[in-house]
Scaffold this active site. Sequence first.
Site, short mmCIF file in Angstrom:
data_model
loop_
_atom_site.label_atom_id
_atom_site.label_comp_id
_atom_site.label_asym_id
_atom_site.label_seq_id
_atom_site.Cartn_x
_atom_site.Cartn_y
_atom_site.Cartn_z
N ARG A 127 11.79 -6.46 4.43
CA ARG A 127 11.96 -5.12 4.67
C ARG A 127 12.71 -4.91 5.83
O ARG A 127 13.45 -3.98 5.72
CB ARG A 127 10.35 -4.63 4.83
CG ARG A 127 10.19 -3.29 5.37
CD ARG A 127 8.80 -2.75 4.97
NE ARG A 127 7.92 -3.08 5.90
CZ ARG A 127 6.60 -2.90 6.05
NH1 ARG A 127 5.96 -2.32 4.83
NH2 ARG A 127 5.72 -3.24 7.09
N LYS A 151 0.75 -1.19 0.12
CA LYS A 151 -0.07 -0.01 -0.07
C LYS A 151 0.92 1.34 -0.12
O LYS A 151 0.51 2.26 -0.58
CB LYS A 151 -0.94 0.09 1.27
CG LYS A 151 -1.98 -1.16 1.32
CD LYS A 151 -2.85 -0.94 2.63
CE LYS A 151 -2.27 -0.87 3.81
NZ LYS A 151 -1.64 -2.21 4.20
N ARG A 177 -0.95 -8.72 13.37
CA ARG A 177 -1.29 -7.71 12.42
C ARG A 177 -2.10 -8.63 11.51
O ARG A 177 -3.21 -7.72 10.97
CB ARG A 177 -0.20 -6.66 11.78
CG ARG A 177 0.38 -5.99 12.75
CD ARG A 177 2.00 -5.63 12.16
NE ARG A 177 1.94 -4.98 11.13
CZ ARG A 177 3.26 -4.85 10.61
NH1 ARG A 177 4.49 -5.44 10.97
NH2 ARG A 177 3.16 -4.31 9.45
N ARG A 209 -9.62 0.98 8.93
CA ARG A 209 -9.42 -0.55 9.43
C ARG A 209 -10.54 -0.89 10.00
O ARG A 209 -10.63 -2.28 10.32
CB ARG A 209 -8.05 -0.57 10.25
CG ARG A 209 -6.85 -0.81 9.43
CD ARG A 209 -5.42 -0.58 10.54
NE ARG A 209 -4.48 -1.52 10.22
CZ ARG A 209 -3.46 -0.89 9.72
NH1 ARG A 209 -3.42 0.25 9.25
NH2 ARG A 209 -2.22 -1.43 9.80
N ARG A 267 11.25 -1.49 11.83
CA ARG A 267 9.90 -1.13 12.45
C ARG A 267 9.86 -2.34 13.64
O ARG A 267 9.96 -3.45 13.68
CB ARG A 267 8.91 -1.39 11.41
CG ARG A 267 8.60 -0.12 10.97
CD ARG A 267 7.40 -0.17 9.56
NE ARG A 267 6.17 -0.82 10.28
CZ ARG A 267 4.92 -0.81 9.68
NH1 ARG A 267 4.89 -0.24 8.56
NH2 ARG A 267 4.04 -1.18 10.17
#
Length: 192
Positions: free
Chosen positions: A126, A13, A149, A87, A138
Site C-alpha cells: 500500500r 476493511k 498496530r 476498537r 500514511r
Amino acid sequence: MNIILLGPPGAGKGTQAQFLVEERGMVQLSTGDMLREAKSSGTEMGKKVAEVMDRGELVTDEIVIGLIREKLETTDAPGYIFDGFPRTLKQADALGDLLDEMGRKLDAVIELRVDDEALVGRIVNRAEQARAAGQPVRADDNEESLRTRLAAYYKMTSPLVGYYYAKGMYDRVEGMREMDEVRAQIAEKLDL
Ligand code: AMP
C-alpha cells in the site's frame, strides 16, 4: 442495516466498506479517516492525536466516541458501516448506547480473517503504490508502527470477537481471498 467490519490493519476493511457504499448506499464511518482529517487540517484535536497515531497506538476512547457521536448525530443514512470502530470494549459499549439512543440497532459484525505475515506485505505494498502514484504515504504504514498496530489489535480489539459472539452477532469471512470473493462472502452474510 448497520454493521461493523472487524479486522487488523491491512485486512481490507476500507476496501470492502467502499464496495458496500457503492452497492447499498450505506455510509462508511471510519474513525481512522476522521482522525487523519483532523490531523491534516491541524485542529487542536488533530495535533493532540498525531504522534499517537504515527506510532500506531490507539487514541483515547473519549476522542473516538466523540467523533462517532457527532457523525451519527449529523448524518442520515439507510445504514452505517463502522470501519475501525469500535476498537475497545468501552467503545463497543458506547456504540451500543449511541445506537439505542437513535432507535437503531447493530445487525452484523463481520471479521475479515487474515494471515498476519501477509498483512505486513499488504501494508508495505500500500505504501509503495501510494509512493508510485505520487500520493502521500500514511505515516503509520511502516514496519515498526505496523507491529504496534497489530499488537494493539490483538490486545485491545480482538476481545470484541467474544463480546459480539456472545450477543449472537459475530460472523467471519476469509479475508485472504481475492477482493471480489471477499465481497461476495460479505454479501452472502448480509443477505441471509
Ligand atoms: P485506521 O485507519 O483504522 O487504521 O486507524 C489509524 C489510526 O487511527 C490507528 O492506528 C489509531 O491510532 C487511530 N484510530 C482509528 N480508529 C480508532 C479507534 N476506534 N480507537 C482508537 N484509535 C483509533
